[in-house]
Design an enzyme around this catalytic site. Sequence first.
Site, PDB file in Angstrom:
ATOM      1  N   ARG A   5       0.893  -1.234  -0.032  1.00  0.00           N
ATOM      2  CA  ARG A   5      -0.129  -0.094  -0.239  1.00  0.00           C
ATOM      3  C   ARG A   5       0.906   1.305   0.048  1.00  0.00           C
ATOM      4  O   ARG A   5       0.410   2.237   0.714  1.00  0.00           O
ATOM      5  CB  ARG A   5      -1.146   0.136   1.281  1.00  0.00           C
ATOM      6  CG  ARG A   5      -1.860  -1.146   1.025  1.00  0.00           C
ATOM      7  CD  ARG A   5      -2.966  -0.973   0.117  1.00  0.00           C
ATOM      8  NE  ARG A   5      -4.168  -1.949   0.355  1.00  0.00           N
ATOM      9  CZ  ARG A   5      -4.231  -3.218  -0.315  1.00  0.00           C
ATOM     10  NH1 ARG A   5      -2.998  -3.919  -0.589  1.00  0.00           N
ATOM     11  NH2 ARG A   5      -5.286  -3.774   0.195  1.00  0.00           N
ATOM     12  N   SER A  30     -10.638  -1.123   2.997  1.00  0.00           N
ATOM     13  CA  SER A  30      -9.821  -1.340   4.104  1.00  0.00           C
ATOM     14  C   SER A  30      -9.670   0.092   4.735  1.00  0.00           C
ATOM     15  O   SER A  30      -8.943   1.008   4.098  1.00  0.00           O
ATOM     16  CB  SER A  30      -8.568  -1.840   4.014  1.00  0.00           C
ATOM     17  OG  SER A  30      -8.938  -3.223   3.437  1.00  0.00           O
ATOM     18  N   GLU A  68      -5.207   3.273   6.256  1.00  0.00           N
ATOM     19  CA  GLU A  68      -4.689   3.212   4.957  1.00  0.00           C
ATOM     20  C   GLU A  68      -5.257   4.405   4.127  1.00  0.00           C
ATOM     21  O   GLU A  68      -4.688   4.899   3.282  1.00  0.00           O
ATOM     22  CB  GLU A  68      -5.380   1.838   4.377  1.00  0.00           C
ATOM     23  CG  GLU A  68      -4.637   1.480   3.085  1.00  0.00           C
ATOM     24  CD  GLU A  68      -5.795   0.721   2.157  1.00  0.00           C
ATOM     25  OE1 GLU A  68      -6.303   1.630   1.379  1.00  0.00           O
ATOM     26  OE2 GLU A  68      -6.026  -0.468   2.297  1.00  0.00           O
TER      27      GLU A  68
HETATM   28  N1  EPU Z   1     -10.473 -11.290   9.751  1.00  0.00           N
HETATM   29  C1  EPU Z   1     -11.457 -11.238  10.858  1.00  0.00           C
HETATM   30  N2  EPU Z   1     -12.249 -10.390  11.149  1.00  0.00           N
HETATM   31  C2  EPU Z   1     -12.619  -9.442  10.413  1.00  0.00           C
HETATM   32  C3  EPU Z   1     -12.060  -9.422   9.140  1.00  0.00           C
HETATM   33  C4  EPU Z   1     -10.994 -10.279   8.833  1.00  0.00           C
HETATM   34  O1  EPU Z   1     -10.955 -12.299  11.748  1.00  0.00           O
HETATM   35  O2  EPU Z   1     -13.605  -8.627  10.649  1.00  0.00           O
HETATM   36  C5  EPU Z   1      -9.705 -12.292   9.562  1.00  0.00           C
HETATM   37  C6  EPU Z   1     -10.088 -13.088   8.452  1.00  0.00           C
HETATM   38  O3  EPU Z   1     -10.746 -14.211   8.912  1.00  0.00           O
HETATM   39  C7  EPU Z   1      -8.732 -13.715   7.714  1.00  0.00           C
HETATM   40  C8  EPU Z   1      -7.901 -12.181   7.845  1.00  0.00           C
HETATM   41  O4  EPU Z   1      -8.451 -11.489   8.844  1.00  0.00           O
HETATM   42  O5  EPU Z   1      -8.190 -14.671   8.462  1.00  0.00           O
HETATM   43  C9  EPU Z   1      -7.465 -11.972   6.567  1.00  0.00           C
HETATM   44  O6  EPU Z   1      -8.853 -11.194   6.300  1.00  0.00           O
HETATM   45  P1  EPU Z   1      -9.302 -10.854   4.697  1.00  0.00           P
HETATM   46  O7  EPU Z   1      -8.845 -12.059   3.837  1.00  0.00           O
HETATM   47  O8  EPU Z   1     -10.522 -10.270   4.593  1.00  0.00           O
HETATM   48  O9  EPU Z   1      -8.229  -9.686   4.143  1.00  0.00           O
HETATM   49  P2  EPU Z   1      -7.689  -8.341   4.857  1.00  0.00           P
HETATM   50  O10 EPU Z   1      -6.183  -8.694   5.414  1.00  0.00           O
HETATM   51  O11 EPU Z   1      -8.660  -7.981   6.025  1.00  0.00           O
HETATM   52  C10 EPU Z   1      -6.839  -7.422   2.661  1.00  0.00           C
HETATM   53  C11 EPU Z   1      -6.885  -6.029   2.023  1.00  0.00           C
HETATM   54  C12 EPU Z   1      -8.039  -5.961   1.347  1.00  0.00           C
HETATM   55  C13 EPU Z   1      -8.185  -6.901   0.042  1.00  0.00           C
HETATM   56  C14 EPU Z   1      -8.302  -8.248   1.000  1.00  0.00           C
HETATM   57  C15 EPU Z   1      -8.064  -9.637   0.105  1.00  0.00           C
HETATM   58  C16 EPU Z   1      -5.500  -4.776   3.303  1.00  0.00           C
HETATM   59  C17 EPU Z   1      -5.498  -3.288   4.287  1.00  0.00           C
HETATM   60  N3  EPU Z   1      -6.686  -4.998   2.908  1.00  0.00           N
HETATM   61  O12 EPU Z   1      -7.730  -7.454   3.635  1.00  0.00           O
HETATM   62  O13 EPU Z   1      -8.015  -4.697   0.631  1.00  0.00           O
HETATM   63  O14 EPU Z   1      -9.393  -7.022  -0.662  1.00  0.00           O
HETATM   64  O15 EPU Z   1      -6.938  -8.538   1.564  1.00  0.00           O
HETATM   65  O16 EPU Z   1      -6.867  -9.776  -0.526  1.00  0.00           O
HETATM   66  O17 EPU Z   1      -4.282  -5.003   2.907  1.00  0.00           O
HETATM   67  C18 EPU Z   1      -8.751  -2.486   0.723  1.00  0.00           C
HETATM   68  O18 EPU Z   1      -7.400  -2.288   0.500  1.00  0.00           O
HETATM   69  O19 EPU Z   1      -9.447  -1.328   0.567  1.00  0.00           O
HETATM   70  C19 EPU Z   1      -8.969  -3.979   0.652  1.00  0.00           C
HETATM   71  C20 EPU Z   1     -10.217  -4.083   0.680  1.00  0.00           C
END
Ligand code: EPU
Length: 338
Positions: free
Chosen positions: A163, A237, A333
């Site tokens: 990012r 995010s 972010e």
């Molecule tokens: N999780 C939770 N609770 C929640 C959300 C997530 O426990 O409320 C856990 C999930 O179960 C999983 C882990 O956190 O084990 C990761 O969650 P997820 O796969 O949804 O991805 P993220 O790390 O929360 C990142 C990006 C997203 C992108 C997704 C998918 C960042 C800041 N965010 O989210 O990007 O779509 O991965 O690759 O890196 C964005 O930047 O606007 C965005 C949506």
Amino acid sequence: MKTNVNLQPYNSFGFNATAKYFVEINDANDLQRLIRTPEFKQEKHLILSGGNNILLTQEYFDGLVILMNNKGIKTVADDGNNIIVRAQAGEDWPEFVKLMVSKGYYGVENLAHIPGKVGAAPVQNIGAYGMELKDSFLKCEAIHLETGKKRVFDNKECCFGYRQSIFKGMLRGQYVITSVEFQLKKQTDLKLDYGNIKAYLAEHGMEQPTLQQLHDAICAIRDAKLPDVKKIGNAGSFFKNPVVKLEQFEALKQQYPNMPHYDEPDGRVKIPAGWLIEQAGWKGWHDDHVGVYEKQALVLVHLGGGTGRDIVELSQKIQQSVEEKFGIKISPEVNFIQ
Ligand code: EPU
């Protein structure tokens, strides 16, 4: 140039804020002309792309808002296997991805359905499902806001990180990206390893998906987790996933054996901020105006009638409670606009 324009339609949180001056750029040359005007020289400016990653913290923007809206997508090289496509900054990102997928070009499909425009994509090196913009980015053209001179940045010069890029870092506020060139492929090369992609595909009987099927699956996965900006104001995010030292991770792991985590190449460990926020009890919390999305705690939402300040306050409370519980500082972010 217009005056006193409401920015409500131009920010995905849907907050009301009035811009003193507002101008739409339909051609890179328009921007070079604008730079020479007295309004540009005297006023502070805000370069607006899709408005999907900003938080307007004030109800008045005392300056000039420049909306990038230049269009055009063109194939500039094709050797049968590799293809180079140039897209102007004002093109809609998800539509661009859809078009590349429909032509059978591989390289941006996992970035499907991310709201925003092409010109903003390199600024924060958008990423999702194991792919980042930098993986297909060849170069971009940008205009220097003081001299009006054009400059080309290749992949290395952009200093991409998680990012992060030079446009958010060292050169913050100095350049506006006017077009981006992507290096894409015509051969199959799908990235299916990230988290729930494989599980989703298996469930739908698509162990070996086509490019189009993978694109559509990613759209469906995102739709299930992230709120539609057309219905609920949000900026995706809100926080970045924090990266902690191995020792800190190991200490936390003792206490929270189920904590999800990803190893970083430098030996540190990335922890999903969404998980930390959920554990701190915020998931689904809301008042009448703002809240934390019930299906993904990393997304802050505007439910209507709120202001940017409400989100600022909520984000500070979340940061504080995550720090108290885990000793981890999470940082936004989203860009805060004063
Ligand atoms: N999780 C939770 N609770 C929640 C959300 C997530 O426990 O409320 C856990 C999930 O179960 C999983 C882990 O956190 O084990 C990761 O969650 P997820 O796969 O949804 O991805 P993220 O790390 O929360 C990142 C990006 C997203 C992108 C997704 C998918 C960042 C800041 N965010 O989210 O990007 O779509 O991965 O690759 O890196 C964005 O930047 O606007 C965005 C949506």
